[in-house]
Write a protein that holds these residues in place. Structure first.
Motif, PDB file in Angstrom:
ATOM      1  N   UNK A 176       9.535  -1.784   7.334  1.00 41.91           N
ATOM      2  CA  UNK A 176       8.682  -0.602   7.269  1.00 41.91           C
ATOM      3  C   UNK A 176       9.447   0.617   7.792  1.00 41.91           C
ATOM      4  N   UNK A 177      10.136   0.419   8.902  1.00 43.13           N
ATOM      5  CA  UNK A 177      10.891   1.498   9.516  1.00 43.13           C
ATOM      6  C   UNK A 177      12.050   1.923   8.611  1.00 43.13           C
ATOM      7  N   UNK A 178      12.680   0.951   7.973  1.00 38.37           N
ATOM      8  CA  UNK A 178      13.815   1.271   7.110  1.00 38.37           C
ATOM      9  C   UNK A 178      13.366   2.119   5.934  1.00 38.37           C
ATOM     10  N   UNK A 179      12.239   1.755   5.360  1.00 35.84           N
ATOM     11  CA  UNK A 179      11.704   2.538   4.237  1.00 35.84           C
ATOM     12  C   UNK A 179      11.391   3.957   4.677  1.00 35.84           C
ATOM     13  N   UNK A 180      10.813   4.070   5.875  1.00 29.30           N
ATOM     14  CA  UNK A 180      10.504   5.404   6.396  1.00 29.30           C
ATOM     15  C   UNK A 180      11.788   6.215   6.561  1.00 29.30           C
ATOM     16  N   UNK A 181      12.842   5.569   7.026  1.00 27.44           N
ATOM     17  CA  UNK A 181      14.107   6.279   7.184  1.00 27.44           C
ATOM     18  C   UNK A 181      14.679   6.728   5.834  1.00 27.44           C
ATOM     19  N   UNK A 182      14.561   5.893   4.833  1.00 30.24           N
ATOM     20  CA  UNK A 182      14.983   6.308   3.487  1.00 30.24           C
ATOM     21  C   UNK A 182      14.176   7.530   3.051  1.00 30.24           C
ATOM     22  N   UNK A 183      12.865   7.484   3.270  1.00 28.83           N
ATOM     23  CA  UNK A 183      12.016   8.633   2.937  1.00 28.83           C
ATOM     24  C   UNK A 183      12.461   9.867   3.711  1.00 28.83           C
ATOM     25  N   UNK A 184      12.758   9.672   4.988  1.00 26.63           N
ATOM     26  CA  UNK A 184      13.218  10.790   5.819  1.00 26.63           C
ATOM     27  C   UNK A 184      14.458  11.447   5.212  1.00 26.63           C
ATOM     28  N   UNK A 185      15.396  10.626   4.756  1.00 27.01           N
ATOM     29  CA  UNK A 185      16.633  11.159   4.182  1.00 27.01           C
ATOM     30  C   UNK A 185      16.307  11.975   2.928  1.00 27.01           C
ATOM     31  N   UNK A 186      15.425  11.449   2.093  1.00 24.44           N
ATOM     32  CA  UNK A 186      15.056  12.164   0.871  1.00 24.44           C
ATOM     33  C   UNK A 186      14.336  13.463   1.226  1.00 24.44           C
ATOM     34  N   UNK A 187      13.457  13.417   2.211  1.00 19.70           N
ATOM     35  CA  UNK A 187      12.738  14.616   2.654  1.00 19.70           C
ATOM     36  C   UNK A 187      13.725  15.661   3.168  1.00 19.70           C
ATOM     37  N   UNK A 188      14.676  15.218   3.974  1.00 23.94           N
ATOM     38  CA  UNK A 188      15.723  16.100   4.514  1.00 23.94           C
ATOM     39  C   UNK A 188      16.433  16.815   3.366  1.00 23.94           C
ATOM     40  N   UNK A 189      16.877  16.049   2.391  1.00 23.13           N
ATOM     41  CA  UNK A 189      17.619  16.642   1.281  1.00 23.13           C
ATOM     42  C   UNK A 189      16.720  17.530   0.424  1.00 23.13           C
TER      43      UNK A 189
ATOM     44  N   UNK B  12       6.678  17.091  11.714  1.00 23.12           N
ATOM     45  CA  UNK B  12       5.963  16.585  12.886  1.00 23.12           C
ATOM     46  C   UNK B  12       5.800  15.071  12.821  1.00 23.12           C
ATOM     47  N   UNK B  13       5.627  14.539  11.628  1.00 19.30           N
ATOM     48  CA  UNK B  13       5.525  13.089  11.483  1.00 19.30           C
ATOM     49  C   UNK B  13       6.829  12.438  11.926  1.00 19.30           C
ATOM     50  N   UNK B  14       7.952  13.066  11.582  1.00 19.02           N
ATOM     51  CA  UNK B  14       9.248  12.520  11.991  1.00 19.02           C
ATOM     52  C   UNK B  14       9.389  12.551  13.511  1.00 19.02           C
ATOM     53  N   UNK B  15       8.873  13.609  14.148  1.00 18.84           N
ATOM     54  CA  UNK B  15       8.936  13.674  15.606  1.00 18.84           C
ATOM     55  C   UNK B  15       8.082  12.565  16.226  1.00 18.84           C
ATOM     56  N   UNK B  16       6.884  12.397  15.686  1.00 16.82           N
ATOM     57  CA  UNK B  16       5.976  11.384  16.238  1.00 16.82           C
ATOM     58  C   UNK B  16       6.548   9.981  16.016  1.00 16.82           C
TER      59      UNK B  16
ATOM     60  N   UNK C  40       0.828  -1.200   0.000  1.00 16.47           N
ATOM     61  CA  UNK C  40       0.000   0.000   0.000  1.00 16.47           C
ATOM     62  C   UNK C  40       0.864   1.253   0.000  1.00 16.47           C
ATOM     63  N   UNK C  41       1.913   1.225   0.795  1.00 19.92           N
ATOM     64  CA  UNK C  41       2.834   2.368   0.829  1.00 19.92           C
ATOM     65  C   UNK C  41       3.470   2.585  -0.531  1.00 19.92           C
ATOM     66  N   UNK C  42       3.865   1.482  -1.168  1.00 19.68           N
ATOM     67  CA  UNK C  42       4.456   1.591  -2.498  1.00 19.68           C
ATOM     68  C   UNK C  42       3.456   2.217  -3.472  1.00 19.68           C
ATOM     69  N   UNK C  43       2.194   1.827  -3.355  1.00 22.20           N
ATOM     70  CA  UNK C  43       1.188   2.399  -4.248  1.00 22.20           C
ATOM     71  C   UNK C  43       1.003   3.897  -3.991  1.00 22.20           C
ATOM     72  N   UNK C  44       1.058   4.307  -2.736  1.00 22.45           N
ATOM     73  CA  UNK C  44       0.991   5.749  -2.445  1.00 22.45           C
ATOM     74  C   UNK C  44       2.178   6.460  -3.090  1.00 22.45           C
ATOM     75  N   UNK C  45       3.359   5.874  -2.946  1.00 15.44           N
ATOM     76  CA  UNK C  45       4.550   6.448  -3.580  1.00 15.44           C
ATOM     77  C   UNK C  45       4.366   6.517  -5.098  1.00 15.44           C
TER      78      UNK C  45
END
Lengths: 544, 544
Positions: free
Chosen positions: B122-135, A440-444, A124-129
């Motif tokens: 799931x967490x790893x993917x989020x971290x990859x997204x975080x890095x892209x968001x940061x940049x 904020x999502x990153x903080x949460x 589902x996440x991949x589809x959102x991406x």
């Protein structure tokens, strides 16, 4: 993003008939200009069943040249379409350069279906991406993309279905799928929230449209689209004036009206959202100087959460002191839990000048261990902070695990003062909604507990407090010339605050609007909310 | 992205000493200009242990004004840093406007560690997204971000460690972590591949640098950075000429050299990648007109996968016919499996004019059921295709489940002909690498099987084939004036093809480079690869 949506706003027939034809005619002009500029446009209509998406699209296309646009009605994928990657059928429908396309449902139909039928989360996440990638690729190629979520409450949907089902000619319109959605309204609501937050981008933003009143919904959509197209085509207010011929008289009148702020006045009691009340757009007394507003503003303002705030709420002294004591004792215990459970806590205070932020923060922290919290008063950035990305100064002020950070004004300055005063360019503050939600999502994700408070007062109360400050010597320092200047821009700040509340109220970091006309009421509401938010995360504390 | 990296390229000491000082001096000039333009820059250095990242950074900073830059050496997070969200410590290190920052390791250190220690996906993917968001947030704010992956093979790493460990003064440099990485080279390799592909963006691209030879690595990094800064500052070739004073003599000579293509000639046998061979940069015969190349080109060309292709490979007639029969029979059976297993198959053919794409496709499809495949010959876009996003015409030509689509030229035209001929702007074709990788990833997610072939010949062989086409009546139609024009731009096409092969070879859709000087050899290699790729996905087929 749905939470703060006012759903019972209405528009009178007279006003609709006065404004809609002019905007429809304008859309026809813009259709020609888009074709010439070879800009493709994509308008996505999603929303609850029963919100008449197709009819809304019909309002938009009524006056257009049929050669310039396409309407795509999206059903679940057919057998042959399932032979291809899921976005295949949408790629086939992208508009050519200069063409407008209207999607009655879209790729988001499949995203929602996949969420609620409970497939793999990873997929589902991949589809959102995929959806974001699809839109980014088209936007990078020059496409203008606007997405609308037509929003109604479960009650409004029930009423709508009941009306349709009672009519033999229309009963067929309510499908099994629609009824399933109604029964699972809450579940779908959560899916919509997550989907919107994952796919709301600066290059393809979502607009939440209150859709119980069709006239209101249609006119708002018309305005947003006309405004976005004009802005994309670089049309300024004076160009617009010049381009309006006689047939655009009503429209011109409409644009002229915008020069003075329009305030929606509820005819009935404003608080109970379930209780539908008719709104009319009235000329408000201009506060001081004329304000420049986008054509989108007045109707959005009619659906303004802030216009609905009940400023009559008061608290008597006895209740205030009793509650204050009780809640501060709980805060003390919760502060210990924050430390023991090693959770960082972020409290954000925003609101009008003199709304009482400082006093409220003082009451909130009165019984906390002074080592456990830091209050950051945020003024204009300076030094290191000024020489870096605006989020830098908040990242470096984050609380560590087990600590509170309380922000008296915050990163929301980007979409409030920086927007209104022009310190940030429109592309910068528009981008900021997504940036702030990501932040904020990153903080949460890290485990932070976030509460955000908007302290709301009336302009009259602000004036009273300013004057008091002027006359009470020990309060005089609080009042600056800037406060008076900001006051002159009340309507622009109101618009900015409303959009902020709508776009940055997320399931993981919702806003609390605080009725602050009475300071005692405000302080207790803030303390109570803080206690509730902390207890929900840390577990309830017991007072022996 | 690592797969196509040539790892044994070398640069002589003389050449290094001739070029490096000029580039270092230039970097000093650029440092001043960046400060003035208030552009913050972030240079990230990641790579295998033993690639001397810190020394590479020292090469860059040697001549810089120390007030203008910061070097950040990133270790695993300390206890106090773990009290904050993981990106906190990197936000604290972002450069101020106008400042340069060099990261010796970075946020990617944590991403890699998280992958290899096997946390939640799931967490790893989020971290990859975080890095892209940061940049993205920093890039949107005006930052220039370049990321380098210093690459060596497992063997090269072993040699490097052995050398260090044998030296009592340097043995301490090889840590436990380094040795762990060496033992798990393959595992880390896969992690790096996925990390690179998830975080390679147009606004913060990765550059893969062959790092076995330090001189080569350092000069290449210098060139890439100087080139990117000049381009960002809008410095043209003539500005550069004018700005070079006497001290920049060597540099000026260097830029002048670029006017004619530089070809790297291996001193030893070129094929065995494990066998290190010394390269020198030599002046090649200018093919015709001078070519405009970026300052980055010649060294990258030394590490060009295409310069290493062994064009002497031949096949005798007997083997050819025997193998052709055998492989075509397998293709027939695999075609049935494709249909039964309902997998879509995409074969992409790119290569020089007259490299033999058509003939190879003919042999590949000879025994396939004609209903099972479609060959798409891709020329310049026209009609509907021309009026939309460049990927539209390939989306609409995708095979359904159970079918083959064979593309004789493809979406790679965006980064080949459109780049070289200027039909796409630099920002467009640079963006296209990520767009294409996303596109192919979406196909593979859907279940598609992809094979991509680059048919490589020498300019001499092309000339021979052109002349043959001119003289053989039934082949004459194949040769157009455009073919001759393209031929004049051989070096530019070579550079584009090399970059394409490097940036779009992904674990899910790798490129196969086909030595096509001998048509028989090429056809058999293509058939064999196709059979292998299909069997790997569909299971082996048995010939009774």
């Amino acid at each position: 993003m749905l939470e703060r949506c006012i759903t019972d706003v209405k528009l009178s027939k007279e006003e609709y008939t006065q404004l809609a034809p002019g905007l429809q005619a304008r859309l026809f002009d813009l259709e020609q200009m888009l074709l010439e500029a070879r800009i493709p446009t994509i308008f996505v209509f999603e929303g609850w069943a029963g919100t008449a998406k197709a009819r809304t699209i019909a309002t938009l296309t009524r006056r257009l040249d049929p050669r310039g646009f396409r309407v795509h009605s999206i059903t679940p994928p057919r057998t042959y379409e399932q032979q291809y990657p899921w976005l295949y059928r949408f790629w086939l429908k992208i508009p050519s350069y200069g063409q407008m396309s209207f999607f009655d449902r879209s790729w988001y139909r499949e995203l929602l279906a996949a969420y609620t039928t409970g497939g793999s989360r990873d997929e589902w996440r991949t589809h959102c991406e995929d959806a974001v990638i699809f839109e980014r690729q088209l936007a990078d190629d020059g496409a203008l993309i606007l997405k609308f979520w037509l929003h109604i409450t479960k009650k409004q949907q029930a009423r709508r279905f009941a009306k349709l089902l009672a009519d033999p000619l229309n009963a067929w319109r309510v499908t099994e799928e629609d009824l399933w959605q109604h029964r699972h309204y809450k579940k779908v609501y959560l899916a919509v929230e997550e989907m919107l937050s994952r796919t709301d981008t600066a290059f393809a933003p979502w607009h939440i449209i209150p859709a119980a009143d069709k006239r209101y919904a249609r006119l708002t959509v018309l305005q947003i689209i006309v405004g976005a197209l004009e802005s994309r085509l670089g049309i300024t207010a004076s160009d617009r004036e010049a381009s309006l011929d006689d047939s655009g008289l009503a429209l011109r009148r409409y644009y002229l009206d915008l020069r003075t702020p329009v305030v929606a006045t509820p005819r009935a009691a404003p608080v109970d959202a379930g209780n539908s009340s008719t709104m009319t757009l009235q000329q408000a007394e201009p506060i001081t100087t004329p304000v420049v507003v986008t054509p989108v503003a007045p109707l959005l303002r009619a659906a303004s959460p802030l216009q609905r705030v009940d400023l009559s709420l008061r608290l008597d002294d006895d209740t205030y002191h009793r509650e204050l004591k009780r809640l501060q004792a709980r805060m003390y215990l919760l502060g210990l839990q924050v430390y023991h459970q090693k959770r960082p806590v972020v409290f954000v205070f925003e609101g009008w000048d003199a709304a009482g932020k400082g006093g409220a923060i003082q009451r909130l922290t009165a019984e906390l261990d002074p080592r456990a919290y830091t209050v950051h008063a945020i003024a204009a950035p300076a030094g290191d902070d000024k020489a870096r990305h605006y989020l830098y100064r908040f990242w470096r002020r984050l609380p560590p695990r087990g600590q509170f950070a309380i922000f008296d004004r915050s990163w929301y300055g980007r979409v409030l003062v920086e927007r209104v005063e022009g310190f940030a360019r429109p592309d910068e503050w528009r981008r900021a909604y997504a940036e702030i939600n990501q932040f904020e999502r990153q903080l949460v994700d890290f485990g932070a507990i976030i509460a955000k408070f908007w302290l709301h007062i009336s302009p009259e109360e602000q004036l009273r407090r300013f004057e008091e400050r002027q006359h009470v010597p020990y309060k005089a320092w609080k009042l600056t010339d800037e406060d008076w200047r900001n006051r002159e821009k009340w309507p622009a700040y109101l618009e900015a605050a409303d959009e902020m509340l709508l776009r940055t109220s997320t399931p993981y970091a919702p806003w609390t609007i605080v009725e602050a006309e009475d300071k005692k009421y405000a302080r207790i509401k803030i303390l109570r909310t803080a206690v509730e938010v902390l207890e929900a995360e840390l577990g309830p504390v017991k007072l022996d």
